[in-house]
Write a protein that holds these residues in place. Structure first.
Motif, short mmCIF file in Angstrom:
data_model
loop_
_atom_site.label_atom_id
_atom_site.label_comp_id
_atom_site.label_asym_id
_atom_site.label_seq_id
_atom_site.Cartn_x
_atom_site.Cartn_y
_atom_site.Cartn_z
N UNK A 102 70.93 7.52 12.87
CA UNK A 102 71.43 8.73 13.54
C UNK A 102 70.28 9.64 13.95
N UNK A 103 69.26 9.75 13.10
CA UNK A 103 68.12 10.60 13.43
C UNK A 103 67.36 10.09 14.65
N UNK A 104 67.38 8.79 14.88
CA UNK A 104 66.71 8.24 16.06
C UNK A 104 67.35 8.72 17.35
N UNK A 105 68.57 9.21 17.28
CA UNK A 105 69.24 9.79 18.46
C UNK A 105 69.22 11.32 18.42
N UNK A 106 69.39 11.90 17.23
CA UNK A 106 69.48 13.35 17.12
C UNK A 106 68.15 14.02 17.45
N UNK A 107 67.07 13.50 16.90
CA UNK A 107 65.77 14.14 17.10
C UNK A 107 65.36 14.17 18.59
N UNK A 108 65.51 13.09 19.36
CA UNK A 108 65.11 13.16 20.78
C UNK A 108 65.93 14.15 21.60
N UNK A 109 67.24 14.26 21.37
CA UNK A 109 68.04 15.16 22.22
C UNK A 109 67.83 16.62 21.82
N UNK A 110 67.28 16.88 20.63
CA UNK A 110 66.95 18.25 20.24
C UNK A 110 65.45 18.51 20.38
N UNK A 111 64.79 17.79 21.27
CA UNK A 111 63.34 17.86 21.37
C UNK A 111 62.87 19.23 21.82
N UNK A 112 63.64 19.90 22.70
CA UNK A 112 63.22 21.22 23.16
C UNK A 112 63.26 22.24 22.03
N UNK A 113 64.28 22.18 21.20
CA UNK A 113 64.34 23.07 20.04
C UNK A 113 63.19 22.78 19.09
N UNK A 114 62.88 21.50 18.91
CA UNK A 114 61.78 21.12 18.03
C UNK A 114 60.44 21.65 18.56
N UNK A 115 60.24 21.50 19.85
CA UNK A 115 58.94 21.86 20.44
C UNK A 115 58.73 23.36 20.52
N UNK A 116 59.76 24.10 20.92
CA UNK A 116 59.59 25.51 21.21
C UNK A 116 60.09 26.44 20.11
N UNK A 117 60.63 25.89 19.04
CA UNK A 117 61.03 26.74 17.91
C UNK A 117 60.49 26.23 16.59
N UNK A 118 60.82 24.99 16.23
CA UNK A 118 60.45 24.48 14.91
C UNK A 118 58.93 24.31 14.80
N UNK A 119 58.32 23.70 15.80
CA UNK A 119 56.88 23.46 15.73
C UNK A 119 56.08 24.75 15.90
#
Length: 337
Positions: free
Chosen positions: A203-220
């Motif tokens: 499931x993470x192999x699908x969830x992480x890519x589609x939330x990539x913008x949140x990961x890049x501009x908030x989490x990271x």
């Protein structure tokens, strides 16, 4: 609002256009107060004001500033202003940002209520499908729509809200998984744990890519972490850590009986536990060393006699169980034991 949003197109540079005359892209930096990020024109113009409120100028792609200025309030209200005094034929004053469209302010403001009623429910259903589908099954999901929803939520400054909702959703799922494992009988516990871990990883192999913008501009950028690491830690905290003291003794017992558990399942579970928490290896070093290289410390010269005795004992044990040492007739005399 939602129907208009689904028509947004996205090119290979992740630029999306809500109107043929205006192209926007997501900036990683902004001069807005508090470091707010916004969508700005990809070519021409100065930019688009932050979504919580600000001044937006409407003018042409080049040349003197003309048209009207719209003040966008925090609640999305718009009031009109004419050109500033003495500014006819001049550039807009500092702080007024330009849109390429002369007709209207195209980037609609998404309120918290819009997010709660229109965007998060669709994202929540998609995440639920991804978390519960079997690795061998396929559920038809519009990944483009999920990606677009996440993209707009990030653009509209709802990254923190989106992240908290995603974590809450996954924690709720993992708590159900942990409860189901708690009720599993010992003879099927290893298989059930392996299924839960495999399903979650897929499931993470699908969830992480589609939330990539949140990961890049908030989490990271703001949390200095990574989305995949955060989600794997959730499985470790809410599932594996609660059952590791039950799981490892069952793994040791199953290893002593050949093929009681399939070797592939044993390898998957042991490697999965080590990937989640390497400090679990000392709980069963002999077990982990069979599947993870270099888990145990390197051999010392002073321990070589001890290893030789262990090897001889193993050969005797195998011989008593009926395992033949094979044809010894071609051994050299110096190699006879």
């Amino acid at each position: 609002m939602d129907e208009d949003f689904l028509e947004i197109t996205d090119d290979h540079n992740h630029n999306h256009c809500e109107d043929p005359g205006t192209l926007f892209h997501l900036n990683s930096r902004s001069d807005q107060p508090g470091g707010a990020r916004c969508c700005t024109p990809a070519g021409g113009g100065v930019g688009v004001a932050g979504f919580g409120g600000g001044v937006v100028g409407v003018g042409g792609e080049s040349g003197p500033w003309s048209g009207r200025v719209e003040q966008v309030g925090a609640a999305g209200s718009v009031s009109e202003f004419g050109p500033a005094e003495g500014s006819e034929g001049s550039e807009p004053s500092s702080g007024r940002l330009i849109l390429n469209s002369p007709s209207k302010f195209l980037m609609n403001v998404m309120t918290a209520e819009d997010y709660r009623t229109n965007y998060w429910p669709k994202l929540e259903r998609a995440v639920e499908h991804l978390l519960t589908q079997s690795p061998v099954d396929h559920i038809s999901i519009s990944y483009e729509q999920i990606y677009s929803h996440v993209y707009k939520c990030v653009c509209q400054q709802h990254s923190e809200l989106l992240y908290n909702d995603l974590i809450w959703k996954i924690v709720s799922h993992l708590q159900r998984v942990s409860s189901e494992l708690q009720e599993s009988p010992p003879e099927s516990f290893i298989e059930k744990f392996n299924l839960a871990l495999t399903q979650y990883t897929a499931a993470l192999q699908c969830i992480v890519p589609v939330f990539i913008y949140m990961n890049r501009f908030y989490i990271e950028t703001k949390l200095n972490r990574d989305l995949k690491d955060d989600l794997m830690k959730l499985f470790s905290d809410h599932v594996a850590e609660k059952h590791v003291n039950t799981l490892i003794p069952l793994l040791i017992k199953a290893e002593a009986v050949p093929f009681q558990v399939r070797p592939s399942t044993m390898a998957s579970v042991v490697k999965g536990l080590y990937a989640l928490r390497p400090d679990w290896a000392p709980l069963a070093p002999a077990l982990f060393s069979r599947f993870i290289p270099q888990v145990q410390p390197p051999a010392l010269e002073s321990q070589l006699p001890q290893y030789a005795v262990q090897d001889q004992n193993l050969q005797i044990e195998l011989s008593l169980k009926g395992f033949s040492r094979g044809d010894q007739s071609r051994k050299r005399a110096s190699e006879e034991s």
